[in-house]
Design a protein around this motif. Structure first.
Motif, short mmCIF file in Angstrom:
data_model
loop_
_atom_site.label_atom_id
_atom_site.label_comp_id
_atom_site.label_asym_id
_atom_site.label_seq_id
_atom_site.Cartn_x
_atom_site.Cartn_y
_atom_site.Cartn_z
N LEU A 230 -40.09 98.24 -13.17
CA LEU A 230 -41.36 98.96 -13.19
C LEU A 230 -41.07 100.46 -13.31
CD1 LEU A 230 -42.81 97.08 -10.07
CD2 LEU A 230 -43.25 96.50 -12.43
N ASP A 231 -41.51 101.05 -14.41
CA ASP A 231 -41.21 102.47 -14.63
C ASP A 231 -42.43 103.33 -14.32
OD1 ASP A 231 -40.03 104.84 -15.28
OD2 ASP A 231 -39.46 104.27 -17.33
N GLU A 232 -42.46 103.93 -13.14
CA GLU A 232 -43.57 104.77 -12.69
C GLU A 232 -44.91 104.13 -13.07
OE1 GLU A 232 -43.05 108.81 -12.51
OE2 GLU A 232 -40.93 108.81 -13.10
N PRO A 233 -45.16 102.89 -12.58
CA PRO A 233 -46.31 102.14 -13.08
C PRO A 233 -47.65 102.67 -12.63
CG PRO A 233 -45.27 100.94 -11.30
CD PRO A 233 -44.40 102.12 -11.58
N LYS B 57 -33.75 108.29 -14.48
CA LYS B 57 -34.28 107.03 -13.94
C LYS B 57 -34.61 106.03 -15.06
CE LYS B 57 -37.69 109.20 -11.78
NZ LYS B 57 -37.34 110.58 -12.22
N SER B 58 -35.37 106.49 -16.06
CA SER B 58 -35.73 105.57 -17.15
C SER B 58 -34.50 105.12 -17.92
CB SER B 58 -36.72 106.24 -18.12
OG SER B 58 -37.92 106.55 -17.44
N THR B 59 -33.51 105.99 -17.98
CA THR B 59 -32.24 105.64 -18.64
C THR B 59 -31.60 104.44 -17.94
OG1 THR B 59 -31.94 107.96 -19.27
CG2 THR B 59 -29.97 106.56 -19.31
#
Ligand code: ADP
Ligand code: MG
Length: 248
Positions: free
Chosen positions: A153-156, A45-47
């Motif tokens: 938004l990365d797992e905010p 996901k972050s990739t």
């Protein structure tokens, strides 16, 4: 259309060998749309966000990104304790060289945002004066500082306790809608995805590929908390839960 990924694959080269993170990922995001990406942890996901943010090119495939800036809101709020709230939210502006006129417009917009979202009275204070939810709101306003065309938004909410995150998720969602922003929200939390966004993209285990896409327009104008209370919510939750194939 603000973002489009067409057949994106990415393989990391590491000392231990190659790690295939993404395989043939395709999806798009419309203007003003909030879309979530859910998938098991470590699936890639972050990739995907790093590729959209332009931090690295895909190994193959194509990425179309919007003109204008992209705001990335990380997992931790990463506010600087030695800077005031004002110093924190204006930080992204200091990183871009702009005309004095543009800078004043940006600052005016930030003052309006701080005021609209209840942080104006804390402007001169350090972040330690804020509650967990207010810190997140402050981090969001900082991400909005350069007036980005797209927010990533990365797992905010992962650093917040359960009760707080329900309220903060509701809050962030209404801010994004009110400001009319397109956003891609990465989460491993199905209920967050189903309660907050317009569409949910379900990813497989690594290497991530798109398993399914759910259109949530049936929820109409319900707020995240109203969605969580509905039978429809439980239906989506169960469907996505099965697709995710969660093991413990
Ligand atoms: P997620 O955000 O879904 O938890 P990531 O996108 O961070 O997953 O990572 C996907 C996979 O790629 C993981 O197996 C991770 O260990 C690996 N990975 C991430 N970044 C790198 C890197 N810079 N070098 C090598 N492998 C990486
Ligand atoms: Mg991640």
């Amino acid at each position: 259309m603000t973002v489009e990924l067409r057949g994106v694959s990415l393989t990391y080269q590491s000392p231990e060998g190659e790690i295939e993170a993404l395989r043939d990922v395709s999806f798009s995001l419309a203007e003003g749309e909030l879309v979530s990406l859910v998938g098991p942890s470590g699936c890639g996901k972050s990739t995907i966000l790093s590729i959209i943010a332009g931090l690295m090119p895909p190994t193959s495939g194509e990425v179309v990104i919007p003109e204008g800036r992209i705001g990335l809101m990380p997992q931790r709020d990463s506010l600087f304790e030695w800077r005031s709230i004002w110093g924190n939210v204006t930080l992204p502006l200091s990183l871009h060289k702009t005309s004095r006129e543009k800078r004043e417009q940006d600052e005016q917009r930030l003052r309006t945002l701080l005021d609209r979202y209840g942080l104006a009275e804390f402007a001169a204070k350090p972040p330690s004066h804020l509650s967990g939810g207010m810190r997140q709101r402050c981090a969001l306003i900082r991400t909005l500082a350069p007036d980005p065309a797209l927010l990533l938004l990365d797992e905010p909410f992962s650093a917040l306790d359960y009760q707080t995150r329900l309220v903060v998720a509701d809050d962030v969602c209404s801010i994004l809608r009110r400001e009319g922003k397109s956003a891609l929200l990465v989460t491993h939390d199905i209920s967050e995805a189903v309660s907050m966004t317009d569409r949910v993209i379900v990813l497989s285990r690594r290497p991530a590929s798109v398993k399914s896409i759910h259109d949530l327009s049936e929820f109409g104008d319900c707020t995240p908390l109203e969605r969580r209370d509905s039978a429809l919510f439980r239906e989506y939750f169960q469907t996505i839960w099965k697709e995710l194939d969660v093991h413990v």
